[in-house]
Scaffold this motif. Structure first.
Motif, PDB file in Angstrom:
ATOM      1  N   ASN A 201      43.158  23.382  34.355  1.00 24.09           N
ATOM      2  CA  ASN A 201      42.829  24.284  35.463  1.00 24.09           C
ATOM      3  C   ASN A 201      43.277  25.729  35.202  1.00 24.09           C
ATOM      4  O   ASN A 201      43.779  26.421  36.090  1.00 24.09           O
ATOM      5  CB  ASN A 201      43.468  23.785  36.769  1.00 24.09           C
ATOM      6  CG  ASN A 201      42.808  24.394  37.995  1.00 24.09           C
ATOM      7  OD1 ASN A 201      41.603  24.668  37.995  1.00 24.09           O
ATOM      8  ND2 ASN A 201      43.593  24.616  39.042  1.00 24.09           N
ATOM      9  N   LEU A 202      43.045  26.194  33.961  1.00 22.03           N
ATOM     10  CA  LEU A 202      43.477  27.531  33.584  1.00 22.03           C
ATOM     11  C   LEU A 202      42.363  28.570  33.677  1.00 22.03           C
ATOM     12  O   LEU A 202      42.630  29.768  33.534  1.00 22.03           O
ATOM     13  CB  LEU A 202      44.036  27.505  32.160  1.00 22.03           C
ATOM     14  CG  LEU A 202      45.305  26.671  31.992  1.00 22.03           C
ATOM     15  CD1 LEU A 202      45.692  26.552  30.528  1.00 22.03           C
ATOM     16  CD2 LEU A 202      46.451  27.260  32.809  1.00 22.03           C
ATOM     17  N   ILE A 203      41.122  28.132  33.916  1.00 27.73           N
ATOM     18  CA  ILE A 203      40.031  29.098  34.019  1.00 27.73           C
ATOM     19  C   ILE A 203      40.117  29.921  35.306  1.00 27.73           C
ATOM     20  O   ILE A 203      39.964  31.149  35.251  1.00 27.73           O
ATOM     21  CB  ILE A 203      38.671  28.384  33.908  1.00 27.73           C
ATOM     22  CG1 ILE A 203      38.559  27.687  32.538  1.00 27.73           C
ATOM     23  CG2 ILE A 203      37.528  29.371  34.097  1.00 27.73           C
ATOM     24  CD1 ILE A 203      38.734  28.594  31.350  1.00 27.73           C
ATOM     25  N   PRO A 204      40.382  29.320  36.473  1.00 29.76           N
ATOM     26  CA  PRO A 204      40.480  30.144  37.686  1.00 29.76           C
ATOM     27  C   PRO A 204      41.509  31.269  37.605  1.00 29.76           C
ATOM     28  O   PRO A 204      41.195  32.406  37.980  1.00 29.76           O
ATOM     29  CB  PRO A 204      40.822  29.113  38.778  1.00 29.76           C
ATOM     30  CG  PRO A 204      40.205  27.841  38.286  1.00 29.76           C
ATOM     31  CD  PRO A 204      40.408  27.872  36.797  1.00 29.76           C
ATOM     32  N   PRO A 205      42.748  31.024  37.109  1.00 35.26           N
ATOM     33  CA  PRO A 205      43.678  32.163  37.012  1.00 35.26           C
ATOM     34  C   PRO A 205      43.225  33.219  36.003  1.00 35.26           C
ATOM     35  O   PRO A 205      43.485  34.408  36.203  1.00 35.26           O
ATOM     36  CB  PRO A 205      45.009  31.529  36.599  1.00 35.26           C
ATOM     37  CG  PRO A 205      44.678  30.176  36.090  1.00 35.26           C
ATOM     38  CD  PRO A 205      43.451  29.754  36.813  1.00 35.26           C
ATOM     39  N   LEU A 206      42.537  32.808  34.931  1.00 42.80           N
ATOM     40  CA  LEU A 206      42.010  33.806  33.989  1.00 42.80           C
ATOM     41  C   LEU A 206      40.980  34.689  34.681  1.00 42.80           C
ATOM     42  O   LEU A 206      40.978  35.917  34.506  1.00 42.80           O
ATOM     43  CB  LEU A 206      41.379  33.106  32.778  1.00 42.80           C
ATOM     44  CG  LEU A 206      42.339  32.582  31.705  1.00 42.80           C
ATOM     45  CD1 LEU A 206      41.576  31.731  30.695  1.00 42.80           C
ATOM     46  CD2 LEU A 206      43.062  33.731  31.000  1.00 42.80           C
ATOM     47  N   ILE A 207      40.120  34.092  35.473  1.00 42.44           N
ATOM     48  CA  ILE A 207      39.127  34.877  36.212  1.00 42.44           C
ATOM     49  C   ILE A 207      39.826  35.795  37.210  1.00 42.44           C
ATOM     50  O   ILE A 207      39.460  36.965  37.364  1.00 42.44           O
ATOM     51  CB  ILE A 207      38.128  33.942  36.913  1.00 42.44           C
ATOM     52  CG1 ILE A 207      37.278  33.207  35.867  1.00 42.44           C
ATOM     53  CG2 ILE A 207      37.238  34.718  37.876  1.00 42.44           C
ATOM     54  CD1 ILE A 207      36.360  32.145  36.440  1.00 42.44           C
ATOM     55  N   GLY A 208      40.878  35.279  37.846  1.00 34.34           N
ATOM     56  CA  GLY A 208      41.631  36.109  38.793  1.00 34.34           C
ATOM     57  C   GLY A 208      42.270  37.311  38.132  1.00 34.34           C
ATOM     58  O   GLY A 208      42.334  38.393  38.714  1.00 34.34           O
ATOM     59  N   ILE A 209      42.731  37.145  36.907  1.00 38.11           N
ATOM     60  CA  ILE A 209      43.326  38.271  36.176  1.00 38.11           C
ATOM     61  C   ILE A 209      42.278  39.331  35.897  1.00 38.11           C
ATOM     62  O   ILE A 209      42.539  40.539  36.033  1.00 38.11           O
ATOM     63  CB  ILE A 209      43.958  37.773  34.865  1.00 38.11           C
ATOM     64  CG1 ILE A 209      45.191  36.926  35.159  1.00 38.11           C
ATOM     65  CG2 ILE A 209      44.344  38.953  33.964  1.00 38.11           C
ATOM     66  CD1 ILE A 209      45.718  36.172  33.953  1.00 38.11           C
ATOM     67  N   VAL A 210      41.073  38.927  35.501  1.00 40.07           N
ATOM     68  CA  VAL A 210      40.018  39.900  35.223  1.00 40.07           C
ATOM     69  C   VAL A 210      39.703  40.712  36.475  1.00 40.07           C
ATOM     70  O   VAL A 210      39.433  41.919  36.398  1.00 40.07           O
ATOM     71  CB  VAL A 210      38.751  39.184  34.713  1.00 40.07           C
ATOM     72  CG1 VAL A 210      37.613  40.193  34.527  1.00 40.07           C
ATOM     73  CG2 VAL A 210      39.032  38.476  33.384  1.00 40.07           C
ATOM     74  N   ILE A 211      39.768  40.086  37.628  1.00 37.36           N
ATOM     75  CA  ILE A 211      39.415  40.779  38.879  1.00 37.36           C
ATOM     76  C   ILE A 211      40.568  41.631  39.391  1.00 37.36           C
ATOM     77  O   ILE A 211      40.384  42.784  39.789  1.00 37.36           O
ATOM     78  CB  ILE A 211      38.988  39.757  39.947  1.00 37.36           C
ATOM     79  CG1 ILE A 211      37.697  39.056  39.513  1.00 37.36           C
ATOM     80  CG2 ILE A 211      38.783  40.435  41.304  1.00 37.36           C
ATOM     81  CD1 ILE A 211      37.264  37.932  40.433  1.00 37.36           C
ATOM     82  N   ASN A 212      41.817  41.107  39.323  1.00 44.06           N
ATOM     83  CA  ASN A 212      42.933  41.771  40.000  1.00 44.06           C
ATOM     84  C   ASN A 212      44.110  42.127  39.098  1.00 44.06           C
ATOM     85  O   ASN A 212      45.098  42.685  39.587  1.00 44.06           O
ATOM     86  CB  ASN A 212      43.461  40.863  41.133  1.00 44.06           C
ATOM     87  CG  ASN A 212      42.416  40.589  42.186  1.00 44.06           C
ATOM     88  OD1 ASN A 212      41.752  41.503  42.670  1.00 44.06           O
ATOM     89  ND2 ASN A 212      42.254  39.323  42.546  1.00 44.06           N
ATOM     90  N   GLY A 213      44.060  41.829  37.818  1.00 43.30           N
ATOM     91  CA  GLY A 213      45.237  41.990  36.976  1.00 43.30           C
ATOM     92  C   GLY A 213      45.453  43.379  36.426  1.00 43.30           C
ATOM     93  O   GLY A 213      44.649  44.304  36.633  1.00 43.30           O
ATOM     94  N   ASP A 214      46.573  43.514  35.721  1.00 47.08           N
ATOM     95  CA  ASP A 214      46.872  44.716  34.944  1.00 47.08           C
ATOM     96  C   ASP A 214      45.768  44.894  33.895  1.00 47.08           C
ATOM     97  O   ASP A 214      45.228  43.919  33.373  1.00 47.08           O
ATOM     98  CB  ASP A 214      48.229  44.534  34.276  1.00 47.08           C
ATOM     99  CG  ASP A 214      48.553  45.619  33.270  1.00 47.08           C
ATOM    100  OD1 ASP A 214      49.016  46.681  33.689  1.00 47.08           O
ATOM    101  OD2 ASP A 214      48.333  45.382  32.056  1.00 47.08           O
TER     102      ASP A 214
END
Length: 561
Positions: A402-415
């Motif tokens: 389940n590591l794809i959702p946090p990767l997508i979240g980083i692209v949207i909201n990350g540094d």
């Protein structure tokens, strides 16, 4: 060829599941390593250490018996009168006394020199070097009858070597290297530790001086010292001896010297020396002292970065389970080099990556992707980008954890730096995944995340995003769902960004954006892609849900947006 003008097949050579081009594979990791060292003051300090006077250590030195030492490991001079005479002397007077024939004056001068180099914010290194003190200090290293003279001379040389590159080189050119290496065998641990400090500064200067130290025979005396101090540290710890602090300090400095013998890679350290040091690194990684573990993790990160052929040897040394466990450490200073080492390992062969995954790396990544330190998030996304560049079973393990959702979240909201690494990870998955895996990715709302990166300034990132969007559109077109995918892209502003890219200064960006618009967003009958004419429904935000094809045929019900 400009990097932004690579075709998809050429770009795929960057990842290990394709042509396995070693140089191309390591390109991004090398860039990241340089960036990390430039950005981190802590890592820069690992290269050089100036030993300052301990708090409260004034010019009134306390006389100590032979072999006695303070907790700091600094033996102070019993010659109080001579020291006081030169305490406020000029540099010229100190240098003159150092070159006199009087042993007492020479000792006082060496100590005064050391004090001047230790106390000041901007130590007068040039002043002493230009007055020719280096040969006198080197000669003092060879007087074992008075280990306090040796200690003070080694300390002064340590601080000179902590200056600029020309100062470090001057210490070596004065002949200090061989005597310092011989001092690693000293019966006086404080002298041996001072030699470790000096040699660490020399080895940390760069590849040339590092290799000169290795060629001069530093490895075996260092390994013997490590064995000795590890034994003494264990004895002291078990007996709560007052010497334990000294043993811990020396063990930490030895670990730091090991890391400097492994760092720098133009050229990398000799593989033979690294292989000799690997068992010691594996042992140091088990130390109960965080500074020792931190320096050892950095040493392993340098080894796996600089010498690709040694990744297998590092794995064989048995350090992987410990490195994976260290990802849960509360200290970011330990997590960072441990994660970097594992990230280097997963750039290796598929078999080496499998070993890291079998050690439990992926379950640790979810927390790392949500870490409060942006650099750790970036490193975790970078490591996962290399896993997602691997085989389809490896990609599936990333999905299953389940590591794809946090990767997508980083692209949207990350540094921003983390966003770039997460983008590489997602685009790698599009490049190497099977249809079911790519469909899963699309179901996780990846289109808005990819479209987010169409507006960044780096042409390379924009190109890989357009390649991935093209691949998604092509897959959708295969199952008569291109219109639905187009609506998703348009709904999150992706089409507007593609149109804006036609004004981009980079020709490749312009050509790719134009081609995408003409092929998938044109008004001609063949341009849309939804040949079934099914009505497409969108929520205006680009969110989509569709079934994953499993047998090469269009899934029942088609894509559902």
């Amino acid at each position: 060829m400009d990097s932004t003008s690579r075709t998809p097949s050429e770009r795929s050579r960057l990842y290990k599941n394709k042509d396995k081009d070693g140089e191309e594979l390591r390109r991004r990791r090398n860039d990241a390593s340089v960036e990390l060292r430039k950005a981190s003051k802590t890592d820069q300090m690992m290269k050089r250490r100036n030993i300052d006077l301990a708090a409260g250590d004034d010019d009134e030195d306390v006389a100590l018996g032979d072999g006695q030492q303070q907790a700091s490991g600094k033996v102070l001079s019993p010659l109080r009168d001579a020291n006081n005479v030169l305490a406020n002397a000029s540099i010229d007077d100190i240098c003159k006394a150092m070159k006199s024939g009087s042993p007492a004056d020479q000792f006082a001068a060496i100590q005064a020199c050391r004090r001047a180099l230790s106390k000041e914010r901007h130590p007068p290194i040039d002043e002493f070097v230009n007055r020719g003190v280096l040969p006198e200090l080197v000669v003092a290293l060879t007087k074992p009858a008075n280990h306090q003279v040796v200690f003070e001379a080694a300390w002064a040389l340590t601080n000179i070597a902590s200056g600029e590159a020309q100062h470090t080189r001057a210490v070596v050119n004065a002949g200090a290297l061989q005597p310092l290496i011989e001092l690693l065998n000293s019966e006086h641990l404080n002298v041996a530790e001072q030699a470790v400090w000096a040699l660490g500064n020399i080895a940390g200067d760069g590849s040339e001086l590092r290799d000169r130290a290795i060629k001069a025979g530093i490895v075996q005396p260092l390994l013997r010292l490590l064995q000795r101090v590890s034994r003494d540290s264990a004895i002291a710890a078990s007996s709560s001896s007052s010497g334990s602090d000294n043993s811990i300090s020396l063990l930490g400095n030895c670990a730091w010297l090991v890391s400097n013998l492994c760092r720098n890679k133009n050229p990398p350290p000799p593989a033979s020396a690294v292989l000799e040091l690997l068992p010691a690194m594996a042992a140091l990684l088990q130390a109960p002292h965080k500074e020792v573990v931190q320096d050892t993790c950095w040493a392993l990160s340098y080894v796996t970065d600089a010498v690709n052929d040694l990744i297998g040897q590092v794995i064989a040394s048995g350090v992987l389970p410990t490195l994976v466990a260290l990802l849960d450490h509360t200290e970011a200073a330990i997590v960072t080099p441990a994660l970097r080492t594992i990230g280097n390992i997963v750039t290796g062969t598929d078999q080496q990556t499998d070993t890291a995954l079998a050690a439990g790396f992926l379950p640790k990544c979810h927390r790392l992707l949500l870490h409060n330190k942006p650099n750790i998030v970036k490193e975790a996304a970078w490591a996962l980008s290399n896993v997602l560049a691997g085989s389809q079973p490896q990609i599936q393990q990333v999905i299953d954890n389940n590591l794809i959702p946090p990767l997508i979240g980083i692209v949207i909201n990350g540094d921003f730096k983390a966003k770039k690494e997460a983008t590489w990870a997602l685009t790698n998955m599009v490049t190497g995944g099977d249809e079911a895996q790519i469909s899963y990715l699309a179901n996780q709302n990846v289109v808005p995340a990819l479209c987010e990166m169409l507006s960044v300034q780096e042409a390379k990132i924009v190109c890989i995003v357009m390649e991935s969007l093209t691949a998604l559109l092509s897959l959708a077109k295969k199952y008569n769902q291109a219109d639905d995918m187009c609506i998703a892209i348009e709904g999150c502003g992706g089409l507007d960004k593609l149109e804006a890219l036609q004004e981009h200064e980079n020709p490749r960006v312009y050509e790719m954006s134009l081609q995408m618009i003409e092929e998938f967003f044109g008004n001609d009958e063949d341009g849309g892609g939804n040949e079934s004419g099914a009505a497409a429904a969108g929520d205006g935000a680009g969110q989509m849900m569709f079934s994953a094809p499993t047998d090469g045929n269009a899934p029942a019900g088609g894509f559902k947006f």
